[in-house]
Write a protein that holds these residues in place. Sequence first.
Motif, PDB file in Angstrom:
ATOM      1  N   LYS A 100       5.638   6.110 -11.304  1.00 61.29           N
ATOM      2  CA  LYS A 100       6.914   6.742 -10.962  1.00 61.29           C
ATOM      3  C   LYS A 100       8.006   6.300 -11.930  1.00 61.29           C
ATOM      4  O   LYS A 100       8.783   7.124 -12.428  1.00 61.29           O
ATOM      5  CB  LYS A 100       7.305   6.390  -9.526  1.00 61.29           C
ATOM      6  N   TYR A 101       8.044   5.014 -12.201  1.00 59.73           N
ATOM      7  CA  TYR A 101       9.046   4.476 -13.120  1.00 59.73           C
ATOM      8  C   TYR A 101       8.867   5.061 -14.517  1.00 59.73           C
ATOM      9  O   TYR A 101       9.843   5.490 -15.154  1.00 59.73           O
ATOM     10  CB  TYR A 101       8.943   2.952 -13.177  1.00 59.73           C
ATOM     11  N   GLU A 102       7.636   5.085 -14.996  1.00 63.98           N
ATOM     12  CA  GLU A 102       7.374   5.553 -16.354  1.00 63.98           C
ATOM     13  C   GLU A 102       7.677   7.038 -16.522  1.00 63.98           C
ATOM     14  O   GLU A 102       7.905   7.504 -17.640  1.00 63.98           O
ATOM     15  CB  GLU A 102       5.926   5.244 -16.738  1.00 63.98           C
ATOM     16  N   GLY A 103       7.692   7.788 -15.410  1.00 64.09           N
ATOM     17  CA  GLY A 103       7.981   9.209 -15.480  1.00 64.09           C
ATOM     18  C   GLY A 103       9.461   9.546 -15.448  1.00 64.09           C
ATOM     19  O   GLY A 103       9.838  10.718 -15.564  1.00 64.09           O
ATOM     20  N   LEU A 104      10.308   8.532 -15.313  1.00 60.88           N
ATOM     21  CA  LEU A 104      11.754   8.757 -15.253  1.00 60.88           C
ATOM     22  C   LEU A 104      12.359   8.928 -16.647  1.00 60.88           C
ATOM     23  O   LEU A 104      11.764   8.543 -17.659  1.00 60.88           O
ATOM     24  CB  LEU A 104      12.439   7.582 -14.551  1.00 60.88           C
ATOM     25  N   SER A 105      13.557   9.477 -16.693  1.00 58.89           N
ATOM     26  CA  SER A 105      14.277   9.615 -17.955  1.00 58.89           C
ATOM     27  C   SER A 105      14.705   8.240 -18.455  1.00 58.89           C
ATOM     28  O   SER A 105      14.740   7.258 -17.709  1.00 58.89           O
ATOM     29  CB  SER A 105      15.516  10.482 -17.756  1.00 58.89           C
ATOM     30  N   ASP A 106      15.049   8.158 -19.732  1.00 61.63           N
ATOM     31  CA  ASP A 106      15.502   6.887 -20.307  1.00 61.63           C
ATOM     32  C   ASP A 106      16.756   6.373 -19.601  1.00 61.63           C
ATOM     33  O   ASP A 106      16.903   5.167 -19.371  1.00 61.63           O
ATOM     34  CB  ASP A 106      15.785   7.056 -21.800  1.00 61.63           C
ATOM     35  N   LYS A 107      17.661   7.288 -19.246  1.00 63.78           N
ATOM     36  CA  LYS A 107      18.895   6.876 -18.566  1.00 63.78           C
ATOM     37  C   LYS A 107      18.594   6.306 -17.183  1.00 63.78           C
ATOM     38  O   LYS A 107      19.178   5.297 -16.768  1.00 63.78           O
ATOM     39  CB  LYS A 107      19.858   8.055 -18.443  1.00 63.78           C
TER      40      LYS A 107
ATOM     41  N   LYS B 232       0.830  -1.210   0.000  1.00 62.48           N
ATOM     42  CA  LYS B 232       0.000   0.000   0.000  1.00 62.48           C
ATOM     43  C   LYS B 232       0.866   1.262   0.000  1.00 62.48           C
ATOM     44  O   LYS B 232       0.495   2.281  -0.588  1.00 62.48           O
ATOM     45  CB  LYS B 232      -0.936  -0.003   1.203  1.00 62.48           C
ATOM     46  N   LEU B 233       2.025   1.195   0.658  1.00 60.16           N
ATOM     47  CA  LEU B 233       2.931   2.345   0.652  1.00 60.16           C
ATOM     48  C   LEU B 233       3.321   2.715  -0.776  1.00 60.16           C
ATOM     49  O   LEU B 233       3.398   3.899  -1.128  1.00 60.16           O
ATOM     50  CB  LEU B 233       4.194   2.033   1.456  1.00 60.16           C
ATOM     51  N   VAL B 234       3.555   1.700  -1.599  1.00 55.29           N
ATOM     52  CA  VAL B 234       3.927   1.939  -2.991  1.00 55.29           C
ATOM     53  C   VAL B 234       2.719   2.422  -3.787  1.00 55.29           C
ATOM     54  O   VAL B 234       2.815   3.352  -4.589  1.00 55.29           O
ATOM     55  CB  VAL B 234       4.524   0.661  -3.622  1.00 55.29           C
ATOM     56  N   GLU B 235       1.580   1.812  -3.556  1.00 53.44           N
ATOM     57  CA  GLU B 235       0.367   2.221  -4.275  1.00 53.44           C
ATOM     58  C   GLU B 235      -0.011   3.664  -3.957  1.00 53.44           C
ATOM     59  O   GLU B 235      -0.478   4.400  -4.833  1.00 53.44           O
ATOM     60  CB  GLU B 235      -0.790   1.293  -3.911  1.00 53.44           C
ATOM     61  N   ASP B 236       0.189   4.069  -2.716  1.00 54.95           N
ATOM     62  CA  ASP B 236      -0.182   5.420  -2.284  1.00 54.95           C
ATOM     63  C   ASP B 236       0.898   6.462  -2.563  1.00 54.95           C
ATOM     64  O   ASP B 236       0.698   7.650  -2.312  1.00 54.95           O
ATOM     65  CB  ASP B 236      -0.512   5.430  -0.789  1.00 54.95           C
TER      66      ASP B 236
ATOM     67  N   ASP C 284       8.424   4.696  -3.129  1.00 56.73           N
ATOM     68  CA  ASP C 284       8.503   4.453  -4.567  1.00 56.73           C
ATOM     69  C   ASP C 284       8.791   2.986  -4.864  1.00 56.73           C
ATOM     70  O   ASP C 284       8.357   2.441  -5.878  1.00 56.73           O
ATOM     71  CB  ASP C 284       9.598   5.327  -5.186  1.00 56.73           C
ATOM     72  N   ILE C 285       9.537   2.368  -3.949  1.00 60.73           N
ATOM     73  CA  ILE C 285       9.934   0.965  -4.089  1.00 60.73           C
ATOM     74  C   ILE C 285       9.769   0.311  -2.719  1.00 60.73           C
ATOM     75  O   ILE C 285       9.989   0.952  -1.690  1.00 60.73           O
ATOM     76  CB  ILE C 285      11.403   0.836  -4.542  1.00 60.73           C
ATOM     77  N   ALA C 286       9.410  -0.963  -2.698  1.00 61.79           N
ATOM     78  CA  ALA C 286       9.306  -1.661  -1.407  1.00 61.79           C
ATOM     79  C   ALA C 286       9.538  -3.153  -1.587  1.00 61.79           C
ATOM     80  O   ALA C 286       9.290  -3.721  -2.654  1.00 61.79           O
ATOM     81  CB  ALA C 286       7.943  -1.421  -0.762  1.00 61.79           C
ATOM     82  N   TRP C 287      10.037  -3.745  -0.517  1.00 62.27           N
ATOM     83  CA  TRP C 287      10.170  -5.192  -0.421  1.00 62.27           C
ATOM     84  C   TRP C 287       8.854  -5.717   0.141  1.00 62.27           C
ATOM     85  O   TRP C 287       8.419  -5.313   1.215  1.00 62.27           O
ATOM     86  CB  TRP C 287      11.353  -5.529   0.490  1.00 62.27           C
ATOM     87  N   VAL C 288       8.222  -6.633  -0.604  1.00 61.92           N
ATOM     88  CA  VAL C 288       6.873  -7.079  -0.274  1.00 61.92           C
ATOM     89  C   VAL C 288       6.834  -8.594  -0.103  1.00 61.92           C
ATOM     90  O   VAL C 288       7.416  -9.338  -0.901  1.00 61.92           O
ATOM     91  CB  VAL C 288       5.883  -6.656  -1.393  1.00 61.92           C
ATOM     92  N   ILE C 289       6.146  -9.056   0.940  1.00 58.57           N
ATOM     93  CA  ILE C 289       5.849 -10.476   1.127  1.00 58.57           C
ATOM     94  C   ILE C 289       4.404 -10.675   0.686  1.00 58.57           C
ATOM     95  O   ILE C 289       3.464 -10.273   1.386  1.00 58.57           O
ATOM     96  CB  ILE C 289       6.005 -10.913   2.601  1.00 58.57           C
TER      97      ILE C 289
END
Length: 335
Positions: free
Chosen positions: A241-248, A76-80, A84-89
């Motif tokens: 978030k990922y899709e909004g990053l630069s190509d590099k 939920k932290l990532v969804e909200d 931006d990134i999380a380790w999930v079980i």
Amino acid sequence: MKLINIATAVALAVGLAAPARAEVLRFSSFEPPVAHITKNILTAWAADVSAASDGELEVQMFPGGTLGRNPAQQLKLVEDGVADIAWVIPGYTPGRFNEGTVAELPFLVKTSTAGSAAMWALFDSGLLKGDYESFKLIGVMSSSPNGLASTVDMTEPGELKGQNIRAPGPTMLSAIKSLDAVPVGGITGPTLAESLSRGLIDGTFTQWGALETFSAGGVVTHFLELPLGATPMLIVMNKAKYEGLSDKAKAAIDAYSGAAFSDRFGRSFDEYLSEAKGRILAANKITVIDPDEALTAKWQDAMSVATQDWIAQTENGQAIYDAFKAELEKAEASN
């Protein structure tokens, strides 16, 4: 007017020369910062990605639940957008990643290295659908197989009858039920030691690394060494978030994600597990039970219904099971 133009030109030149500010990515872990996965795998990954981005990214770790302490809330932290990134079980959010619970089936996964490679291959083949497609997947992994850690001797399958047994995922809970034990869900790693010491549970499907990370080695008295199912794990990133990053920046993330991350995770996890077992046994009096072939066969027979039920109750279950088993065999042969 001329002076103003010169000043403007200087300001523009300075602005162009100034380094661009790095995009900060917040990486959440519910583990303490000194725990193996967080310290030696996740933090190292964050450093590698940051370096590979040539200053465009700064992946910052937020360990110890600083963005959210409950392991069940990491997704939920990532969804909200809190992280931006999380380790999930996935087992802590039942119903959202059903296909991946194939790794929880007993007597399949033998090592985290093979299990993690097979899990990524399964995802890469398109067999893991549903909520997997809602995120940018950094890694799809599995733990080493879970044995049975307990506060009482439970060597034979029949000795679990009526005992309160915890597992970190729904499929393992189903396997526990097949042994006439009482399956107990909702107990996360950070509350494991307390739950055992207070008698809320008599045992848990877990592995040596979790016992060390969550300080439960001093509570258990017995450990049955059998591959009773592994714990599926994910590293997820907010897709927008990922899709909004630069190509590099994307390229830096991609270079250390996918099969590369799963391989990195599995090898490190297996190595750590052996070390953690040694430290726990040196510091505590725990009876380790290594079943012979006859006793192993008893457990396999007693728990076979869990596999049958999973295949029958999971959409495309037989195909997923067969593909996972084949990928495990391929990974084991190459290591």
